[in-house]
Every structure is written in C-alpha cells, then in structure tokens.
Design a protein around this motif. Structure first.
Motif, PDB file in Angstrom:
ATOM      1  N   GLU A 165       0.831  -1.201   0.000  1.00  0.00           N
ATOM      2  CA  GLU A 165       0.000   0.000   0.000  1.00  0.00           C
ATOM      3  C   GLU A 165       0.869   1.255   0.000  1.00  0.00           C
ATOM      4  O   GLU A 165       0.586   2.223  -0.707  1.00  0.00           O
ATOM      5  CB  GLU A 165      -0.933  -0.003   1.209  1.00  0.00           C
ATOM      6  N   PHE A 225       0.915   4.077  -2.928  1.00  0.00           N
ATOM      7  CA  PHE A 225       0.681   5.474  -2.551  1.00  0.00           C
ATOM      8  C   PHE A 225       1.822   6.358  -3.054  1.00  0.00           C
ATOM      9  O   PHE A 225       1.595   7.449  -3.594  1.00  0.00           O
ATOM     10  CB  PHE A 225       0.529   5.587  -1.031  1.00  0.00           C
ATOM     11  N   GLU A 226       3.056   5.885  -2.931  1.00  0.00           N
ATOM     12  CA  GLU A 226       4.202   6.632  -3.440  1.00  0.00           C
ATOM     13  C   GLU A 226       4.100   6.808  -4.959  1.00  0.00           C
ATOM     14  O   GLU A 226       4.362   7.884  -5.502  1.00  0.00           O
ATOM     15  CB  GLU A 226       5.497   5.905  -3.074  1.00  0.00           C
ATOM     16  N   ASN A 259       1.289   9.310  -5.977  1.00  0.00           N
ATOM     17  CA  ASN A 259       1.691  10.683  -5.672  1.00  0.00           C
ATOM     18  C   ASN A 259       2.734  11.191  -6.653  1.00  0.00           C
ATOM     19  O   ASN A 259       2.755  12.380  -6.978  1.00  0.00           O
ATOM     20  CB  ASN A 259       2.177  10.800  -4.228  1.00  0.00           C
ATOM     21  N   GLN A 310      -6.075   8.269  -5.005  1.00  0.00           N
ATOM     22  CA  GLN A 310      -6.845   7.319  -4.197  1.00  0.00           C
ATOM     23  C   GLN A 310      -6.137   5.972  -4.259  1.00  0.00           C
ATOM     24  O   GLN A 310      -5.713   5.535  -5.331  1.00  0.00           O
ATOM     25  CB  GLN A 310      -8.269   7.201  -4.733  1.00  0.00           C
ATOM     26  N   VAL A 311      -5.991   5.352  -3.114  1.00  0.00           N
ATOM     27  CA  VAL A 311      -5.438   4.007  -3.029  1.00  0.00           C
ATOM     28  C   VAL A 311      -6.499   3.148  -2.360  1.00  0.00           C
ATOM     29  O   VAL A 311      -6.964   3.467  -1.265  1.00  0.00           O
ATOM     30  CB  VAL A 311      -4.121   3.978  -2.227  1.00  0.00           C
ATOM     31  N   GLY A 330      -4.250   1.967  -7.264  1.00  0.00           N
ATOM     32  CA  GLY A 330      -4.060   3.401  -7.097  1.00  0.00           C
ATOM     33  C   GLY A 330      -4.639   4.141  -8.281  1.00  0.00           C
ATOM     34  O   GLY A 330      -4.607   3.640  -9.416  1.00  0.00           O
TER      35      GLY A 330
END
Length: 128
Positions: free
Chosen positions: A11, A15-16, A19, A70-71, A80
């Motif tokens: 996760e 997320f990385e 972004n 959004q993840v 993601g």
C-alpha cells in the motif's frame, strides 16, 4: 503478521507511485502555453490558451486543485488512481467533437512509468 506487513508495504508503494503521477500531472498543468492569445473579457489581462495536444492552460486553477489520488484495497490487490472529478477533465483529456484533446493525465502517467516500475520493483524487505 508477515502478510499484514507485506500489505502495508504494498500500500505504501502504491501510494508513493500515485503521488509521483499526481506531481507530474500538476507540473503538466503549469507553465506557459502556445495556443491562441486573447484579452480576458472585462479586464486588461491577457490569456494564452493551450494549443491542441498541449496540456490545458490554467485559467482559474480549478482543474489543478481538483487532482486527487486514491489508493484502494480490493480482493484482487491494491489499486491506485490519479484523476479529477470535474466533468471538464474528461473533455480536456480526450477532446470533444469541437475541441482537440488537451491530454494531461495519460502523458503524466507515461512519463512516470519507469519511476513507477522502479518503486514497485525495489526490494521490499531485506533479510538480515
């Protein structure tokens, strides 16, 4: 416990990655454009629109402000997403019958692909 740690690491990686794409989208929505130049009605300011194929020019900043990540954890893995809920974002990205596309999401993702692959393929845990 190991499965939970793997899920957390996955996760965090997703997320990385999203972004990274969001940042690239915001870069695409910045800067000057080379389209038609005209005076903003009721003001003394000039505005330069985007040319077909260029990312949209910033008029109000609403599109830039609407870019979200959004993840989501699903049964088949972690997904993601980067995008905007503004209806106009779809029209800008893909074009309409009367307007050529002003893509910004697809190109940002494609430019980010090597970095995304690096993020997702780095060693997750080191054995000591």
């Amino acid at each position: 416990k190991v499965a939970r740690e793997i899920d957390k690491a996955a996760e965090a990686r997703v997320f990385e990655a999203v972004n990274l794409v969001r940042h690239r989208v915001l870069e695409k929505l910045s800067g000057t454009r080379s389209g038609r130049r005209y005076r903003v009605p009721g003001t003394t300011q000039w505005y330069t629109a985007s040319a077909p194929g260029e990312a949209p020019a910033v008029a109000t900043g609403a599109l830039r402000q609407s870019i979200q990540v959004q993840v989501v954890r699903r049964d088949d893995g972690i997904v993601g997403a980067v995008g905007s809920r503004l209806d106009t974002s779809v029209y800008l990205e893909t074009g309409t019958r009367t307007m050529a596309p002003r893509p910004f999401l697809g190109p940002a993702f494609e430019e980010s692909r090597p970095e995304i692959e690096r993020i997702l393929s780095e060693e997750w845990f080191s054995c000591r």
